[in-house]
Design a protein around this motif. Structure first.
Motif, PDB file in Angstrom:
ATOM      1  N   LEU A 153      19.609 -16.283  21.856  1.00  0.00           N
ATOM      2  CA  LEU A 153      19.312 -17.677  21.540  1.00  0.00           C
ATOM      3  C   LEU A 153      20.559 -18.550  21.644  1.00  0.00           C
ATOM      4  CD1 LEU A 153      17.163 -16.956  18.379  1.00  0.00           C
ATOM      5  CD2 LEU A 153      16.313 -17.580  20.619  1.00  0.00           C
TER       6      LEU A 153
ATOM      7  N   ILE B 187      24.236 -20.603  27.473  1.00  0.00           N
ATOM      8  CA  ILE B 187      23.222 -19.839  28.198  1.00  0.00           C
ATOM      9  C   ILE B 187      23.505 -20.055  29.673  1.00  0.00           C
ATOM     10  CG2 ILE B 187      20.736 -19.545  28.608  1.00  0.00           C
ATOM     11  CD1 ILE B 187      20.241 -20.796  25.847  1.00  0.00           C
TER      12      ILE B 187
ATOM     13  N   PHE C 178      24.007 -30.554  28.146  1.00  0.00           N
ATOM     14  CA  PHE C 178      24.112 -31.152  26.810  1.00  0.00           C
ATOM     15  C   PHE C 178      25.059 -32.358  26.856  1.00  0.00           C
ATOM     16  CE2 PHE C 178      21.801 -29.077  23.359  1.00  0.00           C
ATOM     17  CZ  PHE C 178      21.239 -27.996  24.023  1.00  0.00           C
TER      18      PHE C 178
HETATM   19  C1  LIG Z   1      25.976 -22.084  19.380  1.00  0.00           C
HETATM   20  S1  LIG Z   1      24.581 -22.452  18.407  1.00  0.00           S
HETATM   21  C2  LIG Z   1      25.035 -23.841  17.483  1.00  0.00           C
HETATM   22  C3  LIG Z   1      25.783 -23.487  16.297  1.00  0.00           C
HETATM   23  C4  LIG Z   1      25.940 -24.621  15.335  1.00  0.00           C
HETATM   24  N1  LIG Z   1      26.711 -25.693  15.854  1.00  0.00           N
HETATM   25  C5  LIG Z   1      26.550 -24.110  14.053  1.00  0.00           C
HETATM   26  O1  LIG Z   1      27.734 -24.151  13.892  1.00  0.00           O
HETATM   27  O2  LIG Z   1      25.799 -23.614  13.258  1.00  0.00           O
HETATM   28  C6  LIG Z   1      23.511 -23.131  19.576  1.00  0.00           C
HETATM   29  C7  LIG Z   1      22.179 -23.539  19.021  1.00  0.00           C
HETATM   30  O3  LIG Z   1      21.468 -24.205  20.045  1.00  0.00           O
HETATM   31  C8  LIG Z   1      20.095 -23.913  19.910  1.00  0.00           C
HETATM   32  N2  LIG Z   1      19.458 -24.215  21.184  1.00  0.00           N
HETATM   33  C9  LIG Z   1      19.356 -23.455  22.297  1.00  0.00           C
HETATM   34  N3  LIG Z   1      18.703 -24.130  23.258  1.00  0.00           N
HETATM   35  C10 LIG Z   1      18.408 -25.354  22.765  1.00  0.00           C
HETATM   36  C11 LIG Z   1      17.737 -26.512  23.281  1.00  0.00           C
HETATM   37  N4  LIG Z   1      17.256 -26.522  24.512  1.00  0.00           N
HETATM   38  N5  LIG Z   1      17.595 -27.588  22.463  1.00  0.00           N
HETATM   39  C12 LIG Z   1      18.098 -27.587  21.218  1.00  0.00           C
HETATM   40  N6  LIG Z   1      18.719 -26.522  20.675  1.00  0.00           N
HETATM   41  C13 LIG Z   1      18.880 -25.421  21.437  1.00  0.00           C
HETATM   42  C14 LIG Z   1      20.064 -22.468  19.475  1.00  0.00           C
HETATM   43  O4  LIG Z   1      18.877 -22.158  18.778  1.00  0.00           O
HETATM   44  C15 LIG Z   1      21.311 -22.381  18.570  1.00  0.00           C
HETATM   45  O5  LIG Z   1      20.991 -22.532  17.225  1.00  0.00           O
END
Ligand SMILES: C[S@@+](CC[C@H](N)C(=O)[O-])C[C@H]1O[C@@H](n2cnc3c(N)ncnc32)[C@H](O)[C@@H]1O
Length: 989
Positions: free
Chosen positions: A325, A465, A497
């Motif tokens: 994820l 990803i 992003f």
């Molecule tokens: C690296 S983590 C972020 C960590 C966060 N900043 C923290 O410190 O807790 C990336 C997050 O992006 C989310 N994610 C993945 N694809 C996404 C999308 N298309 N839209 C929004 N969130 C997404 C994942 O579920 C994950 O929780």
């Protein structure tokens, strides 16, 4: 599984052995260990003595006889109480609870409630090792050389233990439901399919069951912990919960519905049918009861404002699953650094588009509060929350951020946390659908909230990803036209992003992300770099040299941007590239970044290095990683007037890839194949196929064992001679083709026929007396080689092209240390090699000398692209722009010295580090014209370590500059022009 008696007997044996062997850690004099010691009310399992007095009591009690297969919970109040009472009676200052897998040590005299007690927890992998560790650790506690676990860590370990045990009970419940309830089984399988886990399920059902129960247990645990937290908080009065009502999924649901009714917190108590469908076994009930009792006394508030919930999550959900994820939780110094650079006014609205467990919003909460307090503005809990928005595609992390934010202040009620569960690429500023999005907030009133059209600050850690792993239903390119971006199609998800966030950001607002640093260097980053240059002032790129995340897979960098429409202001922005070598210290970095610096300087000291560039000089086509990594010598050389681009001194550069056969296995033949087919010499010259064939720096046909089918000249000559081969030969060729067609299945399309020209030349080969080559071609036709895409497109399927002569060869990619061989006779080149033909062949030894010196190797590493598998690739545009020494700018003596030094090394084995002295002389000869001769050793070291770190796929550790030019504490000029006066005092740091 062993019996209770076995468990402590085994530990006893190893403890006793260690004591007998004279093990006396931290000067503590262990004298004896006794098994089963009679104490007034029973037997203590193991008592360890120091100076013949009881010192440590270990209780290895197991669960009630009703369920002998389970381990005891080392936190079970009953077990802890019993162990504590034995230790108390025996006068032993320490006691431990132990179940063969986990052990927790406590202090006997600290008669506090369980959750408040100091403790130290261990996981046990090997009992013999653990026996020693236990003695050493308790001795360390006694002598103050070992600390008790910090209270939040102890709390997490406690919850982790609870989670493991609840999960194992849930596994039982799951198996039962799957066996007895077909409806449930169907639902479960649908859930598996929805997760995209069907394949995984086929591979291992157990793994999926395991993941499912881990999540179920985790969700229930969260609900309970949060319930207890609210119960203790002043602002809430949750209704009481009875254990019995939690046992059955139906009544449990009713309890949580009531909670939602009374106190909101929908994100936490919302129905999640599939996860909430497992009944509590008897043991699970006991566990829950114990946890609830312990939590009675525990104040979650005291854990401080950090991301405890995220830590718990990290500890509990398997890493692999989190990785899928893209979930890595961001350490505090990073969230603090980014947030404090980006959130600058007390009124700022803040968005984190991939909010995870909310680390960034927690930092934003603190920052906004600070900014408000500094200006004596009111800073209410809900008021602060109203300025913040978070988005996450996943319910789990969104759930965590809502929790974390509510926990920020339990003395005031949280009505809304502004976190929504959505794919970020599905929302637009002010989008209608936004209001309908499922809310992970805490509002129970049915009210919705909007992300405003624009925010002032965007912060976050977008998921990492890779392009080919982006889920099909994530429409990450949909916004491209709206923001005028044109990102390369192979961009990884974080790139999008940046662009999509731009839609949400106010003019003048800032954006700060931590992402992979690939975009700085790799080709797909060009589109992103272009976009950033055209929309933002690129304030800073900060690269932590040390990995900042647990389990972090890719090197990262922090980017700070400010949205600005004004092109002049953008162009004039001085971008700071900062490499941080020590632990991140946000305050120090912010200080450096917020001070004005002139452009084109390079400054280094132990902790960091800083390079600055005017934004207009940042070429999107170039690798910006250089500003972070390239040593000062690179810049001196790169900008020097005695250097030239390879393309300006060569012609026909890079055309080598032209020798594309479309069927290498057919056109290249090794000695064995040559023996079998015995192709006439005239048509089978030796070839240089790939860089792995080269041992030395000079190469000719004698060195090669690979032949190449070369029929182009024959074909052209034969065709122009107007000869006509006998029709029987032509028919033979056609029969071979028919034979191939007969092998095709009915539904396969018939490939294009051999052309008249091809038939003529093939038959002509036989007619002219080349039967061996003719047979090889006939075999090729029968095998269908002629129908391959590239072969079919050519004039003659069997003849690639004319073979131009070449002098210098450049590898398209290489795994070991880079080198550039020269060919002493014309040879066909395989498609993993480039041709480099110099305009003036006399310069060949000088150029080959430069390219094969450590300076050339350093340039290869810094100008090429590192790709997966530890390889460095040289793309054709990189080859053309490759900086080399310009022979026209050298004196005869300088040229001669390089030639002579090269002569000495050209026969050394390039795969071995042979003749370092001779190499060093070559390096010196190459560096002398630049006045850098004395840097030869340093450059050799840099080239070697660049190559090693690339091969090991580790980050390159940039050596700290020593003293002298461009050295530590001095400012060096990056521009290649004269030194700029009036540098702003960097040395103040
Ligand atoms: C690296 S983590 C972020 C960590 C966060 N900043 C923290 O410190 O807790 C990336 C997050 O992006 C989310 N994610 C993945 N694809 C996404 C999308 N298309 N839209 C929004 N969130 C997404 C994942 O579920 C994950 O929780």
């Amino acid at each position: 599984m062993s019996h209770e008696a076995d468990i402590h007997a085994e530990l006893y044996r190893h403890v006793q052995n260690a004591i007998d062997d004279g093990f006396r850690p931290h000067g503590v004099n262990y004298t004896n260990a006794t098994n089963e010691v009679n104490v007034s009310n029973g037997y203590a399992d193991l008592v360890v003595e120091v100076d013949n007095e009881p010192f440590l009591v270990v209780e290895a009690k197991r669960d009630p006889v009703s369920n002998p297969s389970r381990d005891i919970n080392p936190y079970s109040p009953e077990v802890v109480e019993q162990a504590s009472s034995y230790a108390f009676k025996l006068g032993a200052p320490y006691f431990a609870t132990y179940n063969g897998k986990r052990c927790v040590v406590y202090n006997t005299w600290e008669r506090k409630r369980l959750m408040e007690r100091k403790s130290r927890a261990y996981k046990v992998d090997s009992v013999p090792e653990f026996a020693q560790d236990l003695l050493s650790e308790v001795a360390g506690l006694e002598s103050n050389n070992v600390d008790w676990d910090p209270s939040d860590e102890a709390f997490i370990t406690r919850l982790d233990t609870f989670h493991t045990r609840l999960q194992s009970e849930f596994l039982d419940s799951l198996h039962q439901r799957l066996t007895n309830d077909e409806d449930f089984e169907k639902k479960y399988l649908r859930w598996v399919a929805d997760q995209g886990w069907s394949e995984r399920f086929d591979e291992s059902e157990a793994r999926v069951h395991n993941d499912f129960t881990a999540q179920s247990a985790y969700l229930l645990m969260n609900k309970l912990v949060f319930y207890k937290t609210l119960e203790n908080a002043d602002a809430y009065e949750p209704p009481e919960i009875e254990l019995e009502s939690l046992v059955d999924p139906g009544t449990r649901r009713a309890v949580f519905d009531e909670l939602m009714d009374k106190i909101d917190f929908e994100a936490i108590y919302e129905q999640d049918e599939i996860f909430d469908s497992l009944p509590l076994t008897n043991t699970a009930q006991l566990e829950v009861q114990e946890l609830l009792t312990e939590l009675d006394d525990y104040d979650l508030d005291q854990l401080g404002g950090g991301d405890v919930i995220g830590d718990i999550y990290e500890g509990i959900i398997p890493e692999e699953e989190r990785h899928e994820l893209g979930q890595y939780y961001t350490p505090e110094p990073v969230t603090e650094l980014i947030t404090n650079l980006v959130v600058r006014s007390p009124d700022d609205t803040v968005l984190d588009p991939s909010v995870g467990s909310g680390g960034f919003l927690l930092a934003a909460y603190d920052q906004l509060k600070r900014l408000k307090e500094a200006m004596s503005l009111p800073a209410t809990h809900q008021g602060l929350l109203n300025q913040m928005y978070g988005v996450d595609i996943n319910r789990f992390p969104a759930h965590l951020s809502a929790l974390n934010l509510a926990l920020k202040d339990l003395s005031s009620e949280t009505t809304d946390t502004g976190v929504i569960v959505e794919d970020f690429f599905n929302i637009r500023p002010g989008d209608e659908r936004l209001a309908e999005a499922e809310s992970a907030g805490t509002e129970g009133s049915g009210e919705t909230f909007d992300i405003p059209r624009k925010v002032n600050a965007i912060i976050g850690n977008p998921p990492y990803i890779e392009n080919d792993e982006i889920a099909e239903d994530v429409n990450c390119r949909g916004h491209m036209d709206r923001v005028g971006a044109d990102l390369n199609r192979d961009s990884d998800i974080y790139s999008y992003f940046f662009t999509h966030s731009t839609e949400f950001l106010e003019e003048g607002g800032r954006l700060g992300f931590i992402t992979s640093n690939k975009w700085l260097a790799i080709r797909y980053g060009v589109g992103l770099k272009q976009f950033l240059r055209e929309n933002y002032r690129i304030k800073a790129v900060v690269k932590p040299q040390k990995r900042v995340f647990k389990g972090q897979l890719v090197p990262t960098c922090i980017t700070i941007l400010e949205k600005d429409k004004n092109p002049t202001r953008r162009d004039e922005t001085v971008t700071k590239f900062m490499l941080v070598r020590e632990r991140l210290n946000p305050e120090k970095i912010i200080n450096i970044l917020e001070t004005d610096h002139d452009a084109d300087i390079l400054y280094e000291e132990d902790g960091f290095r800083l390079a600055t560039k005017k934004q207009r000089d940042l070429d999107p086509e170039q690798k910006w990683t250089r500003y972070l990594f390239a040593p000062s010598e690179f810049w001196t050389l790169y900008n020097h007037s005695k250097m030239a681009k390879l393309k300006t001194i060569s012609e026909d550069i890079g055309r080598g890839i032209g020798d594309t056969t479309g069927a290498d296995h057919y056109f290249y033949l090794d000695e064995e194949e040559m023996e079998e087919w015995n192709i006439e010499d005239r048509f089978s010259p030796k070839a240089a196929k790939s860089i792995t064939q080269f041992d030395g720096l000079e190469f000719n046909s004698q060195d090669s064992e690979i032949h190449y089918l070369d029929l182009y000249n024959f074909a052209e000559d034969y065709l122009h001679s107007d000869k006509s081969p006998p029709s029987e030969y032509r028919e033979e060729v056609q029969r071979a083709e028919q034979e191939y067609i007969n092998t095709l299945d009915d539904d396969e399309e018939t490939p294009p026929h051999l052309s008249e020209t091809e038939i003529t030349v093939m038959a002509g080969l036989k007619d002219e007396g080349y039967p061996r080559t003719y047979e090889y071609l006939i075999w090729g036709v029968k095998e269908g080689v002629h129908t391959g895409k590239q072969c079919a497109r050519r004039k003659y399927w069997f003849a690639v092209d004319d073979i131009p002569t070449t002098q210098l060869v450049a590898p398209k990619n290489i795994r070991g240390r880079p080198f550039f061989p020269t060919l002493t006779e014309p040879m066909p080149l395989g498609n993993t090699l480039y041709r480099v033909n110099l305009k003036n062949d006399e310069y060949r030894p000088v150029i080959a000398g430069f390219l094969n010196s450590n300076v050339g190797k350093m340039f290869f590493e810094l100008q090429g692209t590192s790709v997966r598998g530890g390889l460095v690739e040289l793309r054709s545009y990189e080859l053309k722009d490759f900086s080399v020494i310009d022979p026209d700018e050298l004196t005869n003596d300088e040229q001669q010295r390089i030639e002579e030094a090269f002569e000495e090394v050209k026969n050394v084995d390039v795969h071995e580090d042979e003749a370092p002295e001779k190499m060093l002389e070559l390096d010196r000869a190459v560096l002398a014209p630049f006045g850098l001769e004395e840097k030869a050793e340093k450059i050799m070291e840099i080239a070697t370590s660049l190559s090693q770190s690339r091969q090991l796929e580790q980050e390159f550790e940039v050596p700290v500059a020593s003293d002298g030019e461009g050295g530590q504490g001095q400012i060096q000029d990056l521009s290649g022009s004269e030194r700029i006066d009036g540098q702003v005092g960097l040395d103040q740091y």
